[in-house]
Each structure stands twice: as structure tokens, then as C-alpha cells.
Enzyme design. Structure first.
Site, PDB file in Angstrom:
ATOM      1  N   LYS A 268       0.845  -1.274   0.129  1.00 47.51           N
ATOM      2  CA  LYS A 268      -0.104   0.017  -0.041  1.00 47.51           C
ATOM      3  C   LYS A 268       0.708   1.302  -0.032  1.00 47.51           C
ATOM      4  O   LYS A 268       1.420   1.584   0.938  1.00 47.51           O
ATOM      5  CB  LYS A 268      -0.752  -0.108   1.352  1.00 47.51           C
ATOM      6  CG  LYS A 268      -2.276   0.537   1.151  1.00 47.51           C
ATOM      7  CD  LYS A 268      -2.219   2.124   0.652  1.00 47.51           C
ATOM      8  CE  LYS A 268      -1.658   2.958   1.998  1.00 47.51           C
ATOM      9  NZ  LYS A 268      -1.785   4.501   1.704  1.00 47.51           N
TER      10      LYS A 268
ATOM     11  N   SER B 238       5.199   8.860   9.819  1.00 43.53           N
ATOM     12  CA  SER B 238       5.227   9.831  11.098  1.00 43.53           C
ATOM     13  C   SER B 238       4.998   8.974  12.262  1.00 43.53           C
ATOM     14  O   SER B 238       4.351   7.839  12.299  1.00 43.53           O
ATOM     15  CB  SER B 238       4.195  10.906  11.009  1.00 43.53           C
ATOM     16  OG  SER B 238       2.875  10.465  11.290  1.00 43.53           O
TER      17      SER B 238
ATOM     18  N   CYS C 107      13.525  11.120   6.660  1.00 44.19           N
ATOM     19  CA  CYS C 107      13.366  10.875   7.987  1.00 44.19           C
ATOM     20  C   CYS C 107      15.050  10.755   8.502  1.00 44.19           C
ATOM     21  O   CYS C 107      15.114  10.865   9.720  1.00 44.19           O
ATOM     22  CB  CYS C 107      12.727   9.745   8.200  1.00 44.19           C
ATOM     23  SG  CYS C 107      13.558   8.117   7.517  1.00 44.19           S
TER      24      CYS C 107
END
Length: 497
Positions: free
Chosen positions: A176, A229, A284
Site C-alpha cells: 500500500k 510519522s 526521515c
């Protein structure tokens, strides 16, 4: 007006159109124009994909390791030959410059190459004569149908980190991707198919939270990998683990770069600018906090500001561009709000990226440098995920270590110094998952594993490399004995030999 492409799913070896009637816009961030509409899967479409993966599992699990290895080698060949094509797809939907997108593809290929050694990675252990006539061996077996939920910022690399290992280990996969830039995932699915992967082993389901929740709750999904996140990582970990699934969920970051008084400042300034503003800070592992120790702050801030003036920001397809736009207008506005609020909290905005102007409707913002930042300020405490570098001034090495260790995030950290003793002490004392010594973005090579500590990781397994094969396989231990019939007897005592 650009042509708008309809983007569906990849299920059971073919592209399929969406049937839910729900769609999301896909933008070219450099122009602000809608270039695609991505189908958002219904529960029924997700069920179809999971059913295809479940049906393909027995055959793929039974496929010999030599044949699986051949798929990995062929996949590498296909991606290498067409990497420019994939990089331009990434740029068209994410916005990062093409050279950065090409680097993403290269780092993803590292894991394909690592997975090509799957015959070694999937070896078990064997001990003979544990007791008289008793042998013990262990094997690794696939977990089953696994789901990989990947972020927008690396639409090719992170799928290659997750999916390739899961497939090499004998699992089947539901991928996904982010609905913001879904086309790279579909390109990879076609590449896997061309490489010889059987239908149903890899399925791509586009969608939003409804699809994610469907994955987390689905009885036939045995494991979930996620990057995103921290709030979403924690949500995914808790919900999926509550359903009895194996979960690795990598969250946010606030990566510090500590610059010691003995550091070579020009090199440190170059590294800070590169690590803070590359890919518009949407990494990140981007450096978002520079920790200046002692008297280095003033000259270092000056050197960084000078370098920022020379950066070229523009359309990622322009070879002159060094930094592209942010992924969405909302992301740009969110980044701007942190810069706007910093001065009110007592910080000093040295370079204000909001002041830079751009032609057109793209989601551009300039780079920002904020000095005199302290813990407790939003610009320090929260993950901004944009081209903003904060400077925290401390007097001593010990203060720098404490600052980093007190932070809720612990993904990556770097120290710049020419003193080996300080570097070694830092490496030993710092409570962060990935550490760089004179390396600003310490992403490990493919033969190691990627992941942080604290609120940067939920679960206990890092991504790609050796730990990934541990995540995507289950150990089975077999104890065997072949006695003579005359040796059999009833013994109710606890077996010891």
C-alpha cells in the site's frame, strides 16, 4: 492543462481499474497541477488482493531458492537498465530533483542485491548428538501474507527495502504505497512481473486510511511493515499488534548533527547544508538540528548561511535545480508555520525561506536557518519534515550528548570532530539507532539494517538487511531421534537426555 492519468491497482499480475468510485488527486508538485487521479480501494478490492496473495502463497513458498534468486537478479537487471525512467516517475509525483531520485533507486537496489544472497540468509542451524542419538535443527519459514505500507518521501526505495526481502523469504505481499505518489509502486510491480515473479505474489493496493485499517484488521494478513510519522506508526503498531500480527513501524525523527570545536568547519557546513536541505528536507534521516559546541556557532552559522544563498531551487526535472518543491501545498504551508512561530518563541530566524519567491503554482519554499533554538520550542520539539535547520548552542560535549539523549526521537545522529576519543565516547554514550562520525546521514549499507530507537521505532526489528529476514520469517526447531524399537519404554519424568 496537463492530461490526467487514471491510476488503479495491481492485483494478481495485472493492472486493474478502481471500482470504489473514490479517488484522490496526484499532483506535479513543481507546477501544482493535477496529473493523475488514484483509485482509493474499497474493502472488497482489498479482499480481492489479499485473496490473490493467499492463493499464491503455497506455490511461492514451494518455489526453490535458486528460482527465487533468479528473480532477484533479473529484477536488478531490469531496474538498472531503466533506472532513469523510474527516477523521472518519482520526480513527476514527489518533486525531488532527478539526481536525488536516481540516488533513491540506487539505494533501493542495494537491498535487491542483498536479497539475491537469500540462500545464505535463509539458512538454518544444525546440532548433532545433542543427546545420545538426538539431533536438533532449525529452519526459517515465511510468515505468510504480509503488508507493506510505504511513505511518500521514498516511493521506490522503501518498497524495495520491504517488498524484496519479504518476497525473497517466501512470503506474498500487499503493498500500500502513499496515495500522493503511487506510480513508482506500480512500475515496480510490473518490473517484478517481468523478472518472473508469479501472479499474486505481489499486489499493489492504492488507498487511504480506509485501506490501511482494512489491512490492519484483515485476518489473512500476518505481518505489517510501515514507515511514516510517529503518531501513525504508533497507531499502526498498536492496532495491528492488538490483532496478533507481527509489526515493525518506523516513525519520525529529529536528527541532530553535533559539531565539536575541533571540527573542520567548511566540511561541517557543507555537510549540514546537504543533509538539511536535500530532498527539501523530506527525509526521515535529514539533519534538522545542528548542535554547535563551544565557540563554533557564530562562524558555522555564517558559513551555512553563505552556502544557502547559492542553492538553486526549482523544478526537479531541471538539471540546474538542487532542491525541488514539497510534496503538497499543505506540507509547504505547515513548514512555513514553524518558521513563522520560531521568532515568537525567542529563536532567531537567520534565513527565512518564506521570503523567497517562485513563479507559477508549484509547492516551493525557500530554505530556512533558525538560530538560538532550545528544547520546548515547537521548531525544536516537533518533526517539521521540510527545509528548516535549527541551531542549538551548547558549551560542552556532555551537554550535547544530554541534549540528544533527552529527545523523544532517536533515528539518526552525527558528530563532526577530528578527535577519535570524542568520537568513540559519543558512539558509546549516544542513545540513537544510527550514528555517523563525520557522516551527516548515516543510512547503513544494505548488509546492515536501518532503524531508530525510542519513538522512531515501534516494534523491535529494523528494516532491510539481516534483521528484515528475521522479521519476514519464523523459526521452527526440530528435535529428532531414530531409536531401535527395543529401546522404547514408558518414562513419565521430565526429559533431560
Amino acid at each position: 492543462m496537463a492530461d490526467v492519468t487514471q491510476i488503479g491497482h495491481w492485483i494478481n499480475g495485472a493492472r486493474v481499474a478502481g471500482e470504489s468510485g473514490r479517488e484522490g488527486d496526484v499532483f506535479n508538485p513543481a507546477t501544482g497541477q493535477v496529473t493523475g487521479r488514484v483509485a482509493l480501494a474499497s474493502p472488497g478490492e482489498l479482499d480481492t488482493a489479499v485473496a490473490a496473495a493467499r492463493a499464491a502463497l503455497p506455490g511461492w513458498r514451494d518455489t526453490g531458492l535458486t528460482k527465487r534468486t533468479a528473480v532477484m537478479f533479473k529484477l536488478r537487471e531490469i531496474i538498472t537498465a531503466r533506472s532513469d525512467e523510474l527516477a523521472r516517475i518519482i520526480t513527476s509525483e514527489h518533486g525531488k530533483v532527478v539526481s536525488d531520485a536516481a540516488g533513491e533507486v540506487t539505494r533501493g537496489l542495494e537491498n535487491v542485491e542483498f536479497c539475491a544472497g537469500l540462500m545464505h540468509h535463509l539458512k538454518g542451524d544444525y546440532s548433532e548428538q545433542i543427546s545420545t542419538g538426538v539431533d536438533v535443527h532449525s529452519v526459517r519459514q515465511p510468515v505468510g501474507v504480509v503488508a507493506c505500507i510505504t511513505p511518500f518521501n521514498f516511493p521506490a526505495m522503501v518498497p524495495l527495502w520491504m517488498v524484496t526481502t519479504a518476497i525473497a523469504a517466501g512470503n506474498t505481499v500487499i503493498l500500500k504505497p502513499s496515495e500522493r505518489d503511487p506510480s513508482a509502486a506500480l512500475w515496480l510491480a510490473e518490473a517484478f512481473s517481468e523478472a518472473g515473479l508469479p501472479d499474486g505474489v505481489l499486489n499493489v493496493v492504492n488507498g487511504d486510511k480506509e485501506a490501511v485499517d482494512g489491512i490492519l484488521d484483515h485476518d489473512d494478513v500476518a505481518a505489517v511493515s510501515f514507515v511514516g510519522s510517529t503518531p501513525i506508526a504508533q497507531y499502526i503498531y498498536e492496532r495491528a499488534a492488538g490483532k496478533g500480527k507481527r509489526v515493525q513501524a518506523l516513525g519520525g525523527a529529529k536528527n541532530h548533527m553535533v559539531v565539536m570545536p575541533d571540527a573542520e568547519l567548511d566540511g561541517a557546513a557543507d555537510a549540514a547544508v546537504s543533509a538539511a536541505y536535500g530532498s527539501a528536507g523530506e527525509r526521515c534521516m535529514a539533519v534538522s538540528v545542528l548542535v554547535a559546541v563551544g565557540e563554533v556557532a557564530d562562524p558555522l552559522v555564517e558559513k551555512i548561511a553563505e552556502r544557502m544563498k547559492k542553492l538553486t531551487i526549482g523544478d526537479g526535472t531541471d538539471e540546474a535545480s538542487e532542491m525541488g518543491p514539497l510534496i503538497t501545498a499543505e506540507a509547504r504551508d505547515r513548514v512555513a508555520s514553524y518558521v513563522e512561530g520560531a521568532a515568537g518563541e525567542g529563536a532567531t530566524v537567520v534565513v527565512d525561506g518564506r521570503e523567497k519567491t517562485f513563479d507559477g503554482d508549484g509547492f516551493f519554499i525557500g530554505t530556512s536557518l533558525v538560530d538560538n533554538v532550545r528544547p520546548g520550542m515547537k521548531v525544536y520539539d516537533e518533526e517539521i519534515f521540510g527545509p528548516v535547520l535549527s541551531v542549538v548552542r551548547v558549551d560542552t560535549f556532555e551537554e550535547a550528548v544530554k541534549l540528544v539523549n533527552d529527545n523523544q526521537f532517536a533515528n539518526g545522529v552525527a558528530i563532526f570532530t577530528r578527535d577519535g576519543k570524542s568520537a568513540r565516547e559519543f558512539e558509546y554514550a549516544i542513545e540513537v539507532g544510527m550514528v555517523g562520525v563525520n557522516v551527516p546521514i548515516p543510512v547503513p549499507v544494505g548488509s546492515f539494517s536501518f532503524g531508530g530507537w525510542k519513538k522512531s521505532l515501534f516494534g523491535d526489528t529494523h528494516m532491510y538487511g539481516p534483521e528484515a529476514f528475521n522479521f519476514y520469517t519464523r523459526r521452527k526447531v526440530v528435535t529428532s531421534r531414530w531409536p531401535e524399537p527395543t529401546e522404547s519404554q514408558v518414562d513419565l519424568g521430565f526429559p533431560t537426555h
